[in-house]
Design an enzyme around this catalytic site. Structure first.
Site, PDB file in Angstrom:
ATOM      1  N   LYS A   1       0.834  -1.213   0.000  1.00 45.02           N
ATOM      2  CA  LYS A   1       0.000   0.000   0.000  1.00 45.02           C
ATOM      3  C   LYS A   1       0.865   1.258   0.000  1.00 45.02           C
ATOM      4  CE  LYS A   1      -1.467   1.382   4.285  1.00 45.02           C
ATOM      5  NZ  LYS A   1      -1.079   2.750   4.658  1.00 45.02           N
ATOM      6  N   ASN A   2       1.890   1.290   0.844  1.00 42.61           N
ATOM      7  CA  ASN A   2       2.667   2.527   0.995  1.00 42.61           C
ATOM      8  C   ASN A   2       3.616   2.782  -0.173  1.00 42.61           C
ATOM      9  OD1 ASN A   2       1.297   3.036   3.307  1.00 42.61           O
ATOM     10  ND2 ASN A   2       2.970   2.534   4.715  1.00 42.61           N
ATOM     11  N   ARG A  31      -4.386  10.253   5.641  1.00 46.43           N
ATOM     12  CA  ARG A  31      -3.334  11.275   5.681  1.00 46.43           C
ATOM     13  C   ARG A  31      -2.457  11.242   4.430  1.00 46.43           C
ATOM     14  NH1 ARG A  31      -1.237  13.745   9.781  1.00 46.43           N
ATOM     15  NH2 ARG A  31       0.744  13.441   8.722  1.00 46.43           N
ATOM     16  N   CYS A  43      -3.605  12.536  14.175  1.00 38.65           N
ATOM     17  CA  CYS A  43      -4.239  11.262  13.868  1.00 38.65           C
ATOM     18  C   CYS A  43      -4.021  10.379  15.080  1.00 38.65           C
ATOM     19  CB  CYS A  43      -3.645  10.633  12.619  1.00 38.65           C
ATOM     20  SG  CYS A  43      -1.975  10.061  12.866  1.00 38.65           S
ATOM     21  N   ARG A  46       1.790  14.264  13.735  1.00 39.75           N
ATOM     22  CA  ARG A  46       2.163  14.108  12.329  1.00 39.75           C
ATOM     23  C   ARG A  46       2.015  15.378  11.481  1.00 39.75           C
ATOM     24  NH1 ARG A  46      -0.262   8.472  10.293  1.00 39.75           N
ATOM     25  NH2 ARG A  46       1.413   8.551   8.766  1.00 39.75           N
ATOM     26  N   PRO A  47       2.794  16.401  11.796  1.00 39.82           N
ATOM     27  CA  PRO A  47       2.754  17.625  10.975  1.00 39.82           C
ATOM     28  C   PRO A  47       3.390  17.390   9.597  1.00 39.82           C
ATOM     29  CG  PRO A  47       4.503  17.779  12.613  1.00 39.82           C
ATOM     30  CD  PRO A  47       3.809  16.461  12.856  1.00 39.82           C
ATOM     31  N   ILE A  48       3.257  18.397   8.693  1.00 30.19           N
ATOM     32  CA  ILE A  48       3.918  18.290   7.373  1.00 30.19           C
ATOM     33  C   ILE A  48       4.885  19.468   7.166  1.00 30.19           C
ATOM     34  CG2 ILE A  48       2.137  16.894   6.235  1.00 30.19           C
ATOM     35  CD1 ILE A  48       1.215  19.577   4.872  1.00 30.19           C
ATOM     36  N   ASP A  49       5.385  20.005   8.289  1.00 28.16           N
ATOM     37  CA  ASP A  49       6.259  21.182   8.194  1.00 28.16           C
ATOM     38  C   ASP A  49       7.481  20.932   7.310  1.00 28.16           C
ATOM     39  OD1 ASP A  49       6.798  19.444  10.522  1.00 28.16           O
ATOM     40  OD2 ASP A  49       8.575  20.688  10.749  1.00 28.16           O
ATOM     41  N   GLN A  50       8.001  19.699   7.322  1.00 25.07           N
ATOM     42  CA  GLN A  50       9.208  19.414   6.527  1.00 25.07           C
ATOM     43  C   GLN A  50       8.915  19.456   5.030  1.00 25.07           C
ATOM     44  OE1 GLN A  50      12.399  18.972   7.866  1.00 25.07           O
ATOM     45  NE2 GLN A  50      11.254  19.768   9.605  1.00 25.07           N
ATOM     46  N   ASP A  93       5.875   0.433  11.928  1.00 21.91           N
ATOM     47  CA  ASP A  93       4.647  -0.239  11.479  1.00 21.91           C
ATOM     48  C   ASP A  93       4.592  -1.712  11.893  1.00 21.91           C
ATOM     49  OD1 ASP A  93       3.832   2.119  10.360  1.00 21.91           O
ATOM     50  OD2 ASP A  93       4.284   1.555   8.290  1.00 21.91           O
ATOM     51  N   ILE A 117       9.407   6.755  16.703  1.00 24.78           N
ATOM     52  CA  ILE A 117       8.935   7.500  15.522  1.00 24.78           C
ATOM     53  C   ILE A 117       7.662   8.289  15.822  1.00 24.78           C
ATOM     54  CG2 ILE A 117       8.310   7.335  13.058  1.00 24.78           C
ATOM     55  CD1 ILE A 117      11.137   6.303  13.551  1.00 24.78           C
ATOM     56  N   ARG A 171      -7.878  -0.836   5.829  1.00 25.20           N
ATOM     57  CA  ARG A 171      -7.060   0.171   5.134  1.00 25.20           C
ATOM     58  C   ARG A 171      -5.734  -0.429   4.671  1.00 25.20           C
ATOM     59  NH1 ARG A 171      -5.323   4.411   8.594  1.00 25.20           N
ATOM     60  NH2 ARG A 171      -4.141   4.768   6.710  1.00 25.20           N
TER      61      ARG A 171
HETATM   62  N1  EPU Z   1       7.222  14.496  10.885  1.00 32.19           N
HETATM   63  C1  EPU Z   1       7.358  15.833  11.205  1.00 32.19           C
HETATM   64  N2  EPU Z   1       7.252  16.761  10.205  1.00 32.19           N
HETATM   65  C2  EPU Z   1       7.016  16.412   8.914  1.00 32.19           C
HETATM   66  C3  EPU Z   1       6.881  15.035   8.590  1.00 32.19           C
HETATM   67  C4  EPU Z   1       6.986  14.108   9.603  1.00 32.19           C
HETATM   68  O1  EPU Z   1       7.567  16.195  12.366  1.00 32.19           O
HETATM   69  O2  EPU Z   1       6.928  17.299   8.054  1.00 32.19           O
HETATM   70  C5  EPU Z   1       7.356  13.483  11.958  1.00 32.19           C
HETATM   71  C6  EPU Z   1       6.072  12.661  12.157  1.00 32.19           C
HETATM   72  O3  EPU Z   1       5.174  13.321  13.018  1.00 32.19           O
HETATM   73  C7  EPU Z   1       6.625  11.384  12.736  1.00 32.19           C
HETATM   74  C8  EPU Z   1       7.968  11.232  12.006  1.00 32.19           C
HETATM   75  O4  EPU Z   1       8.292  12.521  11.515  1.00 32.19           O
HETATM   76  O5  EPU Z   1       6.846  11.531  14.109  1.00 32.19           O
HETATM   77  C9  EPU Z   1       7.979  10.270  10.837  1.00 32.19           C
HETATM   78  O6  EPU Z   1       6.847  10.515  10.019  1.00 32.19           O
HETATM   79  P1  EPU Z   1       6.827  10.238   8.461  1.00 32.19           P
HETATM   80  O7  EPU Z   1       6.603  11.535   7.758  1.00 32.19           O
HETATM   81  O8  EPU Z   1       7.985   9.416   8.053  1.00 32.19           O
HETATM   82  O9  EPU Z   1       5.502   9.379   8.336  1.00 32.19           O
HETATM   83  P2  EPU Z   1       4.545   9.396   7.105  1.00 32.19           P
HETATM   84  O10 EPU Z   1       5.335   9.646   5.880  1.00 32.19           O
HETATM   85  O11 EPU Z   1       3.361  10.255   7.386  1.00 32.19           O
HETATM   86  C10 EPU Z   1       4.812   6.871   6.458  1.00 32.19           C
HETATM   87  C11 EPU Z   1       3.898   5.697   6.328  1.00 32.19           C
HETATM   88  C12 EPU Z   1       3.440   5.272   7.720  1.00 32.19           C
HETATM   89  C13 EPU Z   1       4.686   4.905   8.543  1.00 32.19           C
HETATM   90  C14 EPU Z   1       5.650   6.099   8.575  1.00 32.19           C
HETATM   91  C15 EPU Z   1       6.954   5.798   9.274  1.00 32.19           C
HETATM   92  C16 EPU Z   1       2.885   6.045   4.167  1.00 32.19           C
HETATM   93  C17 EPU Z   1       1.679   6.391   3.380  1.00 32.19           C
HETATM   94  N3  EPU Z   1       2.763   6.075   5.505  1.00 32.19           N
HETATM   95  O12 EPU Z   1       4.045   7.904   7.086  1.00 32.19           O
HETATM   96  O13 EPU Z   1       2.632   4.121   7.556  1.00 32.19           O
HETATM   97  O14 EPU Z   1       4.301   4.587   9.855  1.00 32.19           O
HETATM   98  O15 EPU Z   1       5.954   6.520   7.226  1.00 32.19           O
HETATM   99  O16 EPU Z   1       7.587   4.724   8.673  1.00 32.19           O
HETATM  100  O17 EPU Z   1       3.924   5.734   3.607  1.00 32.19           O
HETATM  101  C18 EPU Z   1       0.950   2.590   8.136  1.00 32.19           C
HETATM  102  O18 EPU Z   1       1.090   2.076   7.017  1.00 32.19           O
HETATM  103  O19 EPU Z   1       0.295   2.047   9.077  1.00 32.19           O
HETATM  104  C19 EPU Z   1       1.570   3.873   8.412  1.00 32.19           C
HETATM  105  C20 EPU Z   1       1.165   4.668   9.394  1.00 32.19           C
END
Ligand code: EPU
Length: 419
Positions: free
Chosen positions: A22-23, A91, A115, A120-124, A303, A325, A395
């Protein structure tokens, strides 16, 4: 609302096949927005998140057909927006941000907000787009990104982010000049996306390492893609065999993506034999407790943390599991305790004292991987477990009860009017 009724204990025995990831599928589907024409994607699992991404792509203006394969046809895009209704259910909808900004130079995406597993912000994602020349505005819960011209940049992520790395790769492939991304995610799904973008004509090197370099190109074109196997499902199946004391032969198994998890599971006493993409797993002796700390790839995946905790709850001895994480990813703990597990949580650390047996109980799924941990605990528990709110499970795990029932599980899905 549906629930699963699982009767245990049932040692799993037989052959089972891992579905597509899925991812990996979600960003690759989103990448179709980067090029006009028809994009053919095979090996996608039949999951609710995939349907949500299809809805989102249709909303944006793509035509999508989904039979055995997914065909996404991109011509003129109607809108540049990922609306709240879709982002709140998934998300990963944020993955259209990079391709929309890359292709149209503007996008409007609902902020995902918190969530179940953390803030899980998207600031980066936004900081990187700013470094590439985009202007960011936050308005009524939406982030609006506009760039007169998107140019290459040398950007270092403060934190390793999977979808952040994917979004910025997708924005950079059509930008002017060279982008160097440092401290990127090395997950196999990032590599699958980079390989696909390269097949579409992008100039990307370094995926799978800490640094990705992208030289912008003028245009991309569709290219067929087959999605990699789901390493999280694969390792979940290993643990289902381990906790039930069963024997499984698992095909389409991505063992090279699971080195850390396989080592860890072997140290619990499970026997794992790898023969190409076929893996045989069995557990004959007692399970041993081992400690585990989650980390970005190639570390032990967050995960898989919940499923590993279910396994450790029946091991002999004490195990310490540290989640690094996500700040709120222990919601399976109270549910496992309802089944008789002995677990204490302090912040991001859980101490699990193994018990001889778990007992079936009514429990509630709280997120996707927490649900998987309850399923594997229920397979090993004595008596009947009823798992409510299994829409979380749907999901991420394709036909989970059909697959597990074929190897000896006793799982029934029923309607639950109360839940
Ligand atoms: N984070 C920030 N700022 C950002 C982005 C992330 O602070 O701009 C923090 C997050 O809050 C978290 C950490 O960085 O604490 C890592 O988050 P990441 O962005 O890597 O997670 P994601 O990309 O939203 C993906 C997978 C998740 C998996 C994580 C970690 C997808 C669609 N989702 O999420 O999968 O847990 O990477 O490996 O690829 C799942 O499949 O159950 C799932 C949650």
């Amino acid at each position: 609302m549906e629930k699963l009724i699982i009767k245990g204990p049932t040692p799993l025995r037989g052959d089972i096949r891992v579905s597509g990831a899925k991812n990996a599928a979600l960003p690759i589907m989103a990448s179709a927005l980067l090029a006009s024409g028809t994009h053919k994607i095979t090996g996608t699992p039949h999951l609710r998140d995939i349907s949500t991404m299809i809805e989102l792509l249709k909303h944006i203006g793509a035509a999508v057909e989904w039979n055995d394969e997914i065909n996404i046809t991109v011509d003129k895009l109607n809108v540049d927006e990922a609306p709240y209704d879709l982002v709140k259910t998934m998300r990963a909808s944020v993955l259209v941000l990079g391709p929309l900004v890359g292709h149209l130079k503007h996008a409007k995406v609902s902020l995902p907000g918190g969530c179940a597993i953390g803030a899980r912000p998207i600031d980066q994602h936004l900081k990187a787009l700013e470094a590439m020349g985009a202007k960011i505005q936050l308005n009524e819960g939406y982030v609006e990104v506009r760039a007169k011209e998107l140019h290459g940049a040398n950007f270092t992520f403060d934190i390793v982010t999977v979808t952040g790395t994917e979004n910025i790769m997708m924005a950079a492939v059509l930008a002017d000049g060279k982008t160097i991304l440092n401290n990127v995610a090395k997950e196999p799904e990032v590599v699958d996306l980079a390989n696909h973008l390269r097949d579409m004509g992008a100039d990307i090197t370094g995926a799978g390492t800490d640094k990705i370099t992208i030289n912008g190109v003028a245009k991309l074109k569709p290219h067929p893609h087959h999605i990699i196997p789901d390493r999280i499902e694969a390792a979940t199946l290993l643990m289902a065999a381990g906790i039930t004391g069963g024997q499984l032969t698992i095909s389409n198994f991505p063992s090279s993506m699971l080195d850390t998890a396989i080592d860890k599971l072997r140290s619990t006493g499970m026997e794992i034999t790898i023969d190409g993409d076929i893996v045989h797993v069995e557990r004959n002796g007692t399970l041993k407790s081992v400690d585990m700390t989650t980390a970005p790839h190639p570390g032990f995946a967050t995960d898989l943390q919940a499923q590993f905790m279910a396994l450790m709850s029946m091991a002999s001895g004490t195990s310490i599991i540290t989640e690094t994480i996500f700040e709120n990813r222990f919601m399976h703990v109270p549910e496992l305790i309802r089944m008789g597990a002995n677990i204490n949580v302090d912040g991001g650390i859980s101490v699990i004292k193994g018990v001889k047996s778990l007992k079936g109980a009514p429990v509630m799924a709280t997120d996707l991987r927490a649900s998987a941990s309850l399923v594997i605990a229920a397979l090993a528990a004595e008596g009947t477990t009823e798992i409510q709110r299994i829409y979380h499970l749907d999901r991420g795990y394709e036909k989970i009860e059909d697959k597990l029932n074929l190897v000896g599980a006793d799982i029934v899905r029923t309607e639950n009017k109360v839940g």
